[in-house]
Design a protein around this motif. Structure first.
Motif, PDB file in Angstrom:
ATOM      1  N   SER A   1      23.803 -30.816 -24.237  1.00 11.08           N
ATOM      2  CA  SER A   1      23.973 -31.365 -25.576  1.00 11.08           C
ATOM      3  C   SER A   1      23.287 -30.482 -26.613  1.00 11.08           C
ATOM      4  N   SER A   2      22.047 -30.030 -26.268  1.00  9.29           N
ATOM      5  CA  SER A   2      21.317 -29.161 -27.191  1.00  9.29           C
ATOM      6  C   SER A   2      22.044 -27.838 -27.390  1.00  9.29           C
TER       7      SER A   2
ATOM      8  N   SER B   1      25.233 -27.359 -27.001  1.00  9.72           N
ATOM      9  CA  SER B   1      26.443 -27.610 -27.779  1.00  9.72           C
ATOM     10  C   SER B   1      26.118 -27.708 -29.266  1.00  9.72           C
ATOM     11  N   ALA B   2      24.999 -28.392 -29.592  1.00  9.62           N
ATOM     12  CA  ALA B   2      24.586 -28.513 -30.992  1.00  9.62           C
ATOM     13  C   ALA B   2      24.247 -27.151 -31.573  1.00  9.62           C
ATOM     14  N   LYS B   3      23.529 -26.329 -30.772  1.00  4.24           N
ATOM     15  CA  LYS B   3      23.191 -24.979 -31.239  1.00  4.24           C
ATOM     16  C   LYS B   3      24.444 -24.141 -31.433  1.00  4.24           C
ATOM     17  N   ALA B   4      25.397 -24.314 -30.494  1.00  6.34           N
ATOM     18  CA  ALA B   4      26.645 -23.558 -30.596  1.00  6.34           C
ATOM     19  C   ALA B   4      27.398 -23.947 -31.855  1.00  6.34           C
ATOM     20  N   GLU B   5      27.444 -25.265 -32.127  1.00 10.52           N
ATOM     21  CA  GLU B   5      28.115 -25.726 -33.343  1.00 10.52           C
ATOM     22  C   GLU B   5      27.407 -25.205 -34.590  1.00 10.52           C
ATOM     23  N   ALA B   6      26.042 -25.252 -34.561  1.00  8.26           N
ATOM     24  CA  ALA B   6      25.277 -24.740 -35.708  1.00  8.26           C
ATOM     25  C   ALA B   6      25.531 -23.251 -35.916  1.00  8.26           C
TER      26      ALA B   6
END
Length: 257
Positions: free
Chosen positions: A51-52, A54-59
């Motif tokens: 999840s982290s 994925s969030a970093k990837a999105e950011a």
């Protein structure tokens, strides 16, 4: 009794074996539960990390999009700046060319003014040679002024008949006028009384002597009478032909464009 003892022993052994097996199964179940808890913890940790990530990837994707937009804007601004710089450079070049033309025009006019001033100075030297070193001659703003008193010309401030001395002076003045055909001549009378009738008679007499007797071209002479501001006399003014001067200056300006 012996017959009952054997089944009892077998039952005891079987019961003991079953109890041991149950204890082992419970222990194994506990071990499996422990391992399952560890697996669940690892799975939860992995999910959190995923999840982290994925969030970093999105950011990072959002940041990358922002960077691409910023880069596109920067490239656009650089292109606009380059075009603006080119336009400014062209404007500066045109301004410099216009300035160079103006400087050339002014240079030509200044040369003409200097030539007029030089001509006036040279003429002043020649006039003094013609009229004598004691002649009352001056130069003001490119105009040569030859002055004489009323007593010298007419014998008094009210007479309008030339004296012999006045005629002799005008003879020399006529030589000066004829030797400077590019100058306009003004016969200027000055008085201190405010009565300009006698003054006009005097300058008319001078003009008549110069044109009628001494052969000075009439079209080059004008007459005037002015308040002398505590001075009286007659001035013969030789001034440049400003009309011709400005026509020549205009031609020079056009040639410099």
């Amino acid at each position: 009794m012996k017959k009952l003892l054997l089944p009892i022993v077998l039952l005891f052994v079987a019961t003991s074996a079953f109890a041991q097996r149950k204890s082992d199964l419970i222990a194994e179940i506990d071990d499996l539960k422990s391992k399952m808890a560890e697996v669940e913890q690892e799975l939860a940790k992995a999910k959190r990390e995923i999840s982290s990530s994925s969030a970093k990837a999105e950011a990072l994707e959002v940041e990358n999009v922002g960077l691409r937009d910023a880069n596109a804007t920067l490239l656009g601004n650089l292109s606009n700046f380059s075009e603006l710089s080119k336009q400014n450079s062209n404007n500066v070049n045109r301004a410099m060319e216009a300035l160079a033309r103006k400087e050339k025009q002014l240079s030509g006019i200044n040369d003409m003014i200097s030539a007029n001033d030089s001509t006036a100075i040279v003429s002043l030297t020649r006039i003094k040679q013609t009229l004598g070193e004691n002649a009352n001659v001056s130069v003001a703003e490119g105009t040569i002024v030859i002055s004489s008193s009323l007593s010298n010309l007419f014998g008094s401030d009210t007479s309008s008949e030339l004296t012999e001395t006045g005629k002799e002076w005008l003879t020399n003045v006529s030589k000066v006028i004829k030797s400077n055909p590019n100058f306009k001549t003004e016969v200027e009378g000055l008085n201190i009384t405010g009565e300009f009738g006698p003054t006009y008679d005097q300058v008319a007499t001078v003009s008549k002597e110069l044109v009628g007797t001494l052969g000075v071209p009439g079209e080059s002479i004008i007459i005037s009478a002015k308040d002398g501001n505590f001075k009286e006399g007659v001035n013969i003014k030789l001034q440049p032909n400003y009309k011709a001067f400005y026509a020549k200056a205009k031609e020079s300006a056009k040639a410099a464009q």
